[in-house]
Enzyme design. Structure first.
Site, mmCIF file in Angstrom:
data_model
loop_
_atom_site.group_PDB
_atom_site.id
_atom_site.type_symbol
_atom_site.label_atom_id
_atom_site.label_comp_id
_atom_site.label_asym_id
_atom_site.label_seq_id
_atom_site.Cartn_x
_atom_site.Cartn_y
_atom_site.Cartn_z
ATOM 1 N N GLU A 174 0.881 -1.296 -0.063
ATOM 2 C CA GLU A 174 0.157 -0.172 0.076
ATOM 3 C C GLU A 174 0.999 1.227 0.087
ATOM 4 O OE1 GLU A 174 -3.889 0.108 0.425
ATOM 5 O OE2 GLU A 174 -3.666 -1.946 -0.122
ATOM 6 N N HIS A 250 -4.548 1.896 7.662
ATOM 7 C CA HIS A 250 -3.113 2.245 6.896
ATOM 8 C C HIS A 250 -2.500 2.574 8.299
ATOM 9 C CE1 HIS A 250 -4.533 2.980 2.564
ATOM 10 N NE2 HIS A 250 -4.034 1.771 2.518
ATOM 11 N N CYS A 368 -2.882 11.250 3.846
ATOM 12 C CA CYS A 368 -2.929 10.385 2.624
ATOM 13 C C CYS A 368 -3.066 11.161 1.212
ATOM 14 C CB CYS A 368 -4.509 9.994 2.634
ATOM 15 S SG CYS A 368 -5.015 9.104 4.193
HETATM 16 O O1 SUG Z 1 -7.836 2.918 0.371
HETATM 17 N N1 SUG Z 1 -10.622 5.246 0.447
HETATM 18 C C1 SUG Z 1 -9.165 5.065 0.579
HETATM 19 C C2 SUG Z 1 -8.500 5.863 1.576
HETATM 20 C C3 SUG Z 1 -6.949 5.997 1.470
HETATM 21 C C4 SUG Z 1 -6.455 6.758 2.513
HETATM 22 N N2 SUG Z 1 -5.011 6.615 2.429
HETATM 23 C C5 SUG Z 1 -4.275 6.894 3.283
HETATM 24 N N3 SUG Z 1 -4.469 6.517 4.604
HETATM 25 N N4 SUG Z 1 -2.854 6.969 3.200
HETATM 26 C C6 SUG Z 1 -8.826 3.698 0.842
HETATM 27 O O2 SUG Z 1 -9.470 3.212 1.675
HETATM 28 C C7 SUG Z 1 -12.874 4.888 -0.628
HETATM 29 C C8 SUG Z 1 -13.389 4.959 -1.738
HETATM 30 C C9 SUG Z 1 -14.945 4.775 -1.709
HETATM 31 O O3 SUG Z 1 -15.519 4.091 -0.758
HETATM 32 O O4 SUG Z 1 -15.651 5.367 -2.757
HETATM 33 C C10 SUG Z 1 -11.346 4.662 -0.419
HETATM 34 O O5 SUG Z 1 -10.950 3.834 -1.333
#
Ligand code: SUG
Length: 445
Positions: A174, A250, A368
């Site tokens: 990730e 994460h 993020c």
């Molecule tokens: O991978 N949300 C992302 C958020 C990522 C956050 N990144 C970090 N923490 N570095 C994920 O969970 C949600 C999309 C939706 O539900 O439409 C989403 O993919």
């Protein structure tokens, strides 16, 4: 030559929406089917970039990806012209249309793991794009991310952009959201801390019960090997399974580190005392852990406010700025903690908060939205793309968003063929604006 850490922020794309696609990400689950505002999402992101650039931090940006991903839908058996592919998916598999329309590439902390040239055996900066295999909608990002990084970091005297790791669960990767680089002094070789949620080849070991652990130890080790990092400056730690089960999908939801500072919750890592001791031994006496107790801020509050999904930026005077989500000031306990951090004489001298609600509602805070890349002046000069955010680029991007983005997107709109056209037109213009070349699939046919 001393490198400086540069934040590359991802820009939310024209299809930003809420589809509840990310299991274990509580905000994404909670906001499923809410109408989104892509224009506001992009403007909120640009406002953060501009504010930090205005304060003298070098700020860069990374572009959105092509969505809906019609090629991915075709690979899943939908056929006809593009409009028919979209309507066929909307009719028989709306979840697949949603997944192929996600603007999740905005969270570029997941785009890649980056090791600056000071850390690697060959003196080049190394990038491994993340395969993001834990969720289908995110796994679609790797090919475009790889092309974009190769367009920006094209000069092979300075940079190596690897392929993503094998796209299988044992190598779930990730990116930088599970990776932190410490360095006691600018330009000094760093200590790279890789954080994983589970073992890929030993499923019995310490795993969360409720939600998936996305990053594997084997993936982290493979990235460290490829980047040719010195083993004595490379550390591994496991995310606490309880944290994952509390919504820490994460590690950057529960910890952020930079320079000699680690700001984290007391329940971030398995055997946390051992991890902190190893960091002190490696980083040196200047290592400063700022560990928040459960009593002061519970893990649940930390996840709800995204307190630790903050950026820690080094000011010219040596102090640090914490860039936090606006939600942190709406919670009394968290807000009190922020005030204490500033007043108690520690490394954090200032807290800035930003309204990033459009992204936050999908579980994406300030940290993020950015990928950190430490670059020397010579390395910065070797970048041919126009991705450095200055007054002019910011103004052009704001006008570009106003021209191309909708201010409301409901789930049913994802099947609108006009949205696909708008999105492609917007990205075509953007790739010219940023001098990226043809990085999008629709530009390559
Ligand atoms: O991978 N949300 C992302 C958020 C990522 C956050 N990144 C970090 N923490 N570095 C994920 O969970 C949600 C999309 C939706 O539900 O439409 C989403 O993919």
């Amino acid at each position: 030559m001393a490198a400086i850490e540069i934040n590359f922020d991802g820009l939310p794309g024209p299809t930003h929406n809420y589809s509840g696609l990310a299991e274990g990400n509580l905000a994404s689950e909670r906001h499923k089917s809410l109408a989104s505002n892509p224009r506001q999402a992009a403007l909120q992101g640009l406002a953060k970039m501009k504010a930090l650039a205005d304060r003298g931090f070098v700020q860069a940006m990374l572009p959105p990806h092509e969505r809906p991903d019609v090629a991915a839908l075709r690979a899943l058996g939908f056929s006809g012209d593009d409009a028919q592919v979209l309507s066929g998916a909307a009719r028989s598999a709306p979840q697949l249309l949603a997944a192929c329309s996600s603007a999740a590439a905005m969270w570029v902390a997941n785009a890649a793991t980056v090791s600056p040239s000071a850390d690697t055996a060959d003196g080049r900066a190394h990038f491994t794009p993340a395969n993001l295999v834990s969720h289908f909608h995110r796994s679609l990002e790797a090919p475009t991310t790889t092309r974009v990084l190769r367009a920006i970091f094209a000069d092979d005297r300075h940079f190596t952009v690897h392929d993503a790791l094998p796209s299988v669960p044992q190598f779930g990767d990730e990116g930088a959201a599970n990776h932190t680089r410490f360095a006691a002094a600018a330009g000094a070789p760093g200590i790279e801390l890789f954080v994983y949620g589970r073992a890929g080849f030993d499923t019995a070991a310490h795993a969360p019960r409720r939600f998936p652990a996305r990053q594997t130890r084997e993936a982290s080790e493979a990235v460290a090997r490829r980047h040719a990092l010195a083993p004595e400056r490379t550390l591994y730690a496991q995310q606490h399974p309880d944290a994952i089960d509390a919504g820490v999908f994460h590690n950057d939801v529960v910890a952020v580190g930079s320079g000699s500072v680690l700001f984290c919750h007391e329940r971030a890592f398995v055997e946390q005392e051992t991890v902190l001791r190893a960091l002190r031994d490696s980083v040196g006496a200047s290592f400063t852990p700022l560990v928040v107790s459960e009593r002061e801020v519970s893990l649940q509050r930390a996840v709800a406010t995204y307190l630790f999904n903050s950026q820690l930026l080094a000011r010219a005077d040596g102090g640090m700025v914490l860039v936090a989500p606006a939600e942190c000031r709406e919670d009394a306990a968290v807000s009190t903690l922020l005030d204490r951090l500033v007043s108690d004489g520690g490394p954090i001298r200032e807290v800035l908060t930003f309204d990033l609600r459009q992204s936050m509602q999908n579980g994406g805070g300030p940290a993020c939205l950015r990928l950190r890349v430490a670059l020397t002046a010579a390395e910065r000069k070797a970048v041919p793309a126009r991705i450095w955010l200055d007054e002019r680029l910011h103004a052009e991007l704001v006008a570009w968003v106003a021209k191309h983005y909708r201010d409301r997107l409901a789930p049913a709109d994802l099947a609108d063929p006009a949205l696909l056209d708008e999105s492609r037109r917007a990205l075509d213009e953007l790739s010219r604006l940023l001098r990226l070349g043809s990085v999008y699939p629709f530009q390559r046919v």
